[in-house]
Motif scaffolding. Structure first.
Motif, short mmCIF file in Angstrom:
data_model
loop_
_atom_site.label_atom_id
_atom_site.label_comp_id
_atom_site.label_asym_id
_atom_site.label_seq_id
_atom_site.Cartn_x
_atom_site.Cartn_y
_atom_site.Cartn_z
N ILE A 34 35.06 29.68 27.94
CA ILE A 34 34.22 30.61 29.00
C ILE A 34 34.39 30.16 30.09
CG2 ILE A 34 31.50 31.62 29.92
CD1 ILE A 34 30.92 31.44 26.94
N VAL A 35 34.09 29.19 30.88
CA VAL A 35 34.97 28.64 32.28
C VAL A 35 36.38 29.41 32.93
CG1 VAL A 35 34.56 27.07 34.08
CG2 VAL A 35 32.85 27.10 31.79
N PHE A 37 38.11 31.18 31.57
CA PHE A 37 37.80 32.62 31.16
C PHE A 37 37.73 33.06 32.49
CE2 PHE A 37 36.13 36.74 29.84
CZ PHE A 37 37.32 37.89 29.37
N ARG A 38 36.36 33.16 32.62
CA ARG A 38 36.07 33.51 33.95
C ARG A 38 36.89 32.94 34.84
NH1 ARG A 38 32.62 32.27 37.93
NH2 ARG A 38 30.75 33.46 39.07
N SER A 39 37.41 32.03 35.54
CA SER A 39 38.18 31.38 36.48
C SER A 39 39.52 32.34 36.62
CB SER A 39 38.72 30.65 36.84
OG SER A 39 37.31 29.39 36.73
N LYS A 40 40.14 32.94 35.60
CA LYS A 40 41.25 33.60 35.24
C LYS A 40 41.05 35.03 35.76
CE LYS A 40 43.57 30.22 32.56
NZ LYS A 40 45.04 30.37 33.13
N VAL A 41 40.27 35.56 35.36
CA VAL A 41 39.03 36.46 35.38
C VAL A 41 38.96 37.10 36.80
CG1 VAL A 41 37.92 38.50 35.14
CG2 VAL A 41 38.63 37.77 33.31
N MET A 42 38.89 35.91 37.98
CA MET A 42 38.46 36.43 38.93
C MET A 42 39.61 36.09 39.56
SD MET A 42 34.08 34.34 39.26
CE MET A 42 34.18 35.00 40.97
N TRP A 239 25.42 31.68 40.25
CA TRP A 239 26.38 31.25 39.46
C TRP A 239 25.42 29.74 38.34
CZ3 TRP A 239 28.68 26.78 37.90
CH2 TRP A 239 29.46 26.18 38.46
N SER A 243 23.15 28.93 35.53
CA SER A 243 23.36 28.32 34.05
C SER A 243 22.41 27.33 34.02
CB SER A 243 24.52 27.62 34.57
OG SER A 243 26.15 28.51 35.18
#
Length: 286
Positions: A34-35, A37-42, A239, A243
């Motif tokens: 998830i981490v 994934f979030r970094s790549k999206v942002m 965040w 968390s």
């Protein structure tokens, strides 16, 4: 992934319909993905996609992880070589999946039925095969016989040569008489040891659950301390606070689930102990 594939095939050959190990593995793999994934999206939103191949393959990988996690939560169909059960009302616990056992969801139908109307004898399920008097008494008698055999074999005999005169003739006959050593108490088989050998391993599993629950009870105070530090720090990202709150919630849920599993193992052990002791006294092996 290779190990997960091998384990999946191995459990499928054994007829395992719901694997707790695989569910935990896919959950942890998804959680760790998830981490990034979030970094790549942002990063793609701010700067655009620099490497389309790696970006696309990671999204495919993450999608497959989520799909595997969802599919592993469902119970597979029984294999073709499953034995035919003659019981008309079997206990659903034996066929329940990992999540159903973890949350006791298999008991929901009976609870709802008892809420709607008073339960009757025909509504109650049959005992699991491992909980029947035939199984537990047979195991206890088997261990009891082993203990008696072990005690008999550990008794060390002492040989004494006796001189016996026959018919007033000066003739000596050597005999080997098995005598118990003077002053030494005869060792008796331990029934407590037999009970520990028979039901100890099953009860030990419940004790391990209790150990994990006790260890998790120290997690929330530490997370609360971190949350207080987060509140004091105005420059901390939002965040991080979310968390910490999510971890506190998951820790409490995990404690509840683990504690109830501990109680389940304790209650089942007590039931088996009562059945086995009663059965071995009255020899109710059936």
């Amino acid at each position: 992934m290779i190990a997960a594939t091998i384990l999946m095939q191995y459990e499928r050959l054994r007829g395992v319909r719901s694997s707790g190990v695989l569910i935990i593995f896919w959950f942890l793999a998804t959680l760790c993905a998830i981490v990034p994934f979030r970094s790549k999206v942002m990063s793609s939103v701010r700067e655009g996609v620099s490497d389309r191949f790696r970006f696309t393959t990671f999204f495919i990988y993450f999608t497959l992880l989520v799909l595997e996690l969802i599919l592993s939560c469902f119970k597979e169909a029984p294999p073709f070589f499953s034995p035919i059960r003659s019981d008309c009302n079997p206990c659903p616990e034996a066929e329940a999946g990992f999540l159903s056992r973890l949350t006791f969801w298999w008991f929901t139908r009976l609870a709802i039925l008892g809420y709607r109307r008073p339960l009757e004898d025909k509504d109650l399920w049959s005992l699991n095969e491992d909980d029947t008097s035939k199984e537990v008494v047979t195991k206890l008698i088997k261990e009891w016989e082993k203990e008696k055999t072990r005690i008999r074999t550990t008794q060390v005999p002492i040989t004494k040569t006796q001189e016996i005169e026959l018919n007033h003739v000066d003739e000596k006959l050597a005999e080997s008489d098995v005598l118990i050593e003077d002053g030494k108490k005869v060792k008796e088989p331990s029934f407590l040891k037999v009970l520990l050998k028979t039901f100890g391993p099953f009860f030990l599993i419940g004790s391990v659950f209790k150990l994990f629950q006790d260890l998790l009870s120290f997690v929330n105070p530490q997370l609360l301390s971190i949350l207080i530090d987060f509140i004091k720090n105005r420059e901390a990202p939002a965040w991080w606070g979310f968390s910490i709150a999510a971890l506190m919630f998951l820790s409490s849920v995990a404690q509840t689930l683990i504690l109830h599993q501990h109680f389940q193992y304790c209650f089942v052990t007590g039931m088996r102990l009562r059945s086995a002791i009663t059965g071995i006294i009255y020899r109710k092996v059936r």
